[in-house]
Scaffold this motif. Structure first.
Motif, PDB file in Angstrom:
ATOM      1  N   ALA A 128      -0.858   5.853   7.389  1.00 39.53           N
ATOM      2  CA  ALA A 128      -0.982   4.891   8.488  1.00 39.53           C
ATOM      3  C   ALA A 128      -1.898   5.386   9.592  1.00 39.53           C
ATOM      4  O   ALA A 128      -2.492   4.582  10.321  1.00 39.53           O
ATOM      5  CB  ALA A 128       0.402   4.572   9.059  1.00 39.53           C
ATOM      6  N   LYS A 183      -6.364  -3.570  11.450  1.00 40.36           N
ATOM      7  CA  LYS A 183      -6.117  -5.005  11.568  1.00 40.36           C
ATOM      8  C   LYS A 183      -5.448  -5.622  10.343  1.00 40.36           C
ATOM      9  O   LYS A 183      -5.157  -6.817  10.340  1.00 40.36           O
ATOM     10  CB  LYS A 183      -7.437  -5.745  11.828  1.00 40.36           C
ATOM     11  N   GLY A 184      -5.248  -4.823   9.295  1.00 40.24           N
ATOM     12  CA  GLY A 184      -4.674  -5.366   8.075  1.00 40.24           C
ATOM     13  C   GLY A 184      -5.666  -6.209   7.282  1.00 40.24           C
ATOM     14  O   GLY A 184      -5.261  -7.043   6.469  1.00 40.24           O
ATOM     15  N   LEU A 212       1.431  -2.293   2.805  1.00 39.77           N
ATOM     16  CA  LEU A 212       2.461  -2.789   3.716  1.00 39.77           C
ATOM     17  C   LEU A 212       3.843  -2.311   3.284  1.00 39.77           C
ATOM     18  O   LEU A 212       4.160  -2.276   2.094  1.00 39.77           O
ATOM     19  CB  LEU A 212       2.440  -4.320   3.761  1.00 39.77           C
ATOM     20  N   ASP A 213       4.646  -1.947   4.266  1.00 42.83           N
ATOM     21  CA  ASP A 213       6.026  -1.550   4.035  1.00 42.83           C
ATOM     22  C   ASP A 213       6.893  -2.309   5.034  1.00 42.83           C
ATOM     23  O   ASP A 213       6.864  -2.040   6.227  1.00 42.83           O
ATOM     24  CB  ASP A 213       6.198  -0.043   4.216  1.00 42.83           C
ATOM     25  N   ARG A 214       7.647  -3.299   4.538  1.00 35.01           N
ATOM     26  CA  ARG A 214       8.478  -4.148   5.383  1.00 35.01           C
ATOM     27  C   ARG A 214       7.670  -4.822   6.475  1.00 35.01           C
ATOM     28  O   ARG A 214       8.086  -4.913   7.629  1.00 35.01           O
ATOM     29  CB  ARG A 214       9.622  -3.341   5.996  1.00 35.01           C
ATOM     30  N   GLY A 215       6.501  -5.271   6.095  1.00 38.33           N
ATOM     31  CA  GLY A 215       5.651  -6.001   7.022  1.00 38.33           C
ATOM     32  C   GLY A 215       4.789  -5.144   7.918  1.00 38.33           C
ATOM     33  O   GLY A 215       3.951  -5.674   8.657  1.00 38.33           O
ATOM     34  N   LYS A 216       4.963  -3.822   7.886  1.00 40.30           N
ATOM     35  CA  LYS A 216       4.164  -2.932   8.722  1.00 40.30           C
ATOM     36  C   LYS A 216       3.145  -2.185   7.864  1.00 40.30           C
ATOM     37  O   LYS A 216       3.395  -1.898   6.695  1.00 40.30           O
ATOM     38  CB  LYS A 216       5.066  -1.927   9.444  1.00 40.30           C
ATOM     39  N   ILE A 217       2.003  -1.877   8.473  1.00 35.08           N
ATOM     40  CA  ILE A 217       0.945  -1.156   7.761  1.00 35.08           C
ATOM     41  C   ILE A 217       1.353   0.304   7.619  1.00 35.08           C
ATOM     42  O   ILE A 217       1.486   1.026   8.608  1.00 35.08           O
ATOM     43  CB  ILE A 217      -0.402  -1.277   8.504  1.00 35.08           C
ATOM     44  N   ALA A 218       1.571   0.735   6.382  1.00 32.03           N
ATOM     45  CA  ALA A 218       1.993   2.110   6.108  1.00 32.03           C
ATOM     46  C   ALA A 218       0.850   2.962   5.595  1.00 32.03           C
ATOM     47  O   ALA A 218       1.005   4.176   5.434  1.00 32.03           O
ATOM     48  CB  ALA A 218       3.137   2.115   5.094  1.00 32.03           C
TER      49      ALA A 218
END
Length: 245
Positions: A128, A183-184, A212-218
């Motif tokens: 990340a 920014k994904g 993505l991990d649970r909606g977050k950028i990992a």
């Protein structure tokens, strides 16, 4: 005797309060003994003759209080040992489960590494924070032994490249990996000309996707597809067409 009785009574009240407030079983046992002693003192106020009913009641009170304390302490010790044994067994089960999870994770890591090594395209994986964690053999063949960047700001110097259509230098924040992390973004087939560690210029198509991990950028993964031979073939064909004209 009256003063002693009051002291035992006060001690019993204090011990009971401590038992109810903190759950201290020893205080509960002591309060029972103190109540018994106070009761025995009340009986003794009327005078005690050897072997009469009051004498037996006092002896029974003392003996009963001592037995309650001893049995209670032994019971608490047994309960404590059983709980400790249960906690130890639970800890061992947790350690076994954790060991299995680690072995499974290590197995998955080796499997992923094996898959990465046989892919015919260059693959880079970052966390990340933008630190490059892994690459495959195709990446080393394409770029040479490049350093693993510690942060996105290092991409420009560690991986030199120019936009194929404009010839402008690719800045650190413009790399698909950096944009995927920040920014994904999903970067698809962006053509750039790179400079390998040995100075050779090559053309690649760059792809990058966020992890993505649970909606977050990992993290993020980037793929470089070498199109140098195709670009050279296009240039040669273009030159032949120009000569024919």
């Amino acid at each position: 005797n009256g003063v002693v009785m009051l002291l035992f009574s006060a001690g019993a009240v204090f011990s009971l309060r401590r038992y109810r407030k903190r759950g201290d079983s020893l205080s509960g046992y002591i309060s029972i003994i103190q109540i018994g002693f106070a009761f025995a003192l009340i009986i003794s106020l009327g005078g005690i003759k050897r072997y009469d009913l009051s004498w037996y009641l006092v002896r029974l009170t003392y003996t009963g209080g001592a037995l309650i304390l001893i049995i209670g302490l032994i019971w608490d010790y047994v309960v404590l040992m059983l709980r400790e044994k249960e906690r130890t067994a639970e800890l061992r089960r947790s350690e076994t489960a954790l060991l299995r999870e680690r072995e499974h994770a290590e197995s998955e890591r080796r499997r992923l590494q094996a898959v990465l090594q046989i892919l015919p395209v260059a693959v880079f994986i970052a966390d990340a924070g933008g630190r490059i964690l892994a690459s495959n053999s195709a990446a080393r063949e394409l770029w040479g032994e490049t350093p693993f960047s510690k942060k996105p700001q290092d991409y420009q110097e560690d991986y030199k490249a120019w936009w194929a259509h404009t010839g402008r230098r690719v800045q650190s924040h413009e790399w698909g990996m950096a944009r995927a992390l920040a920014k994904g973004e999903r970067c698809i087939a962006e053509e750039v000309q790179i400079e390998a560690r040995d100075g050779e210029r090559k053309f690649v198509r760059n792809y990058a996707l966020p992890i993505l991990d649970r909606g977050k950028i990992a993290g993020a993964v980037a793929i470089n597809v070498d199109i140098t031979d195709r670009k050279r073939a296009e240039e040669e064909l273009r030159g032949l067409n120009e000569n024919l004209e």
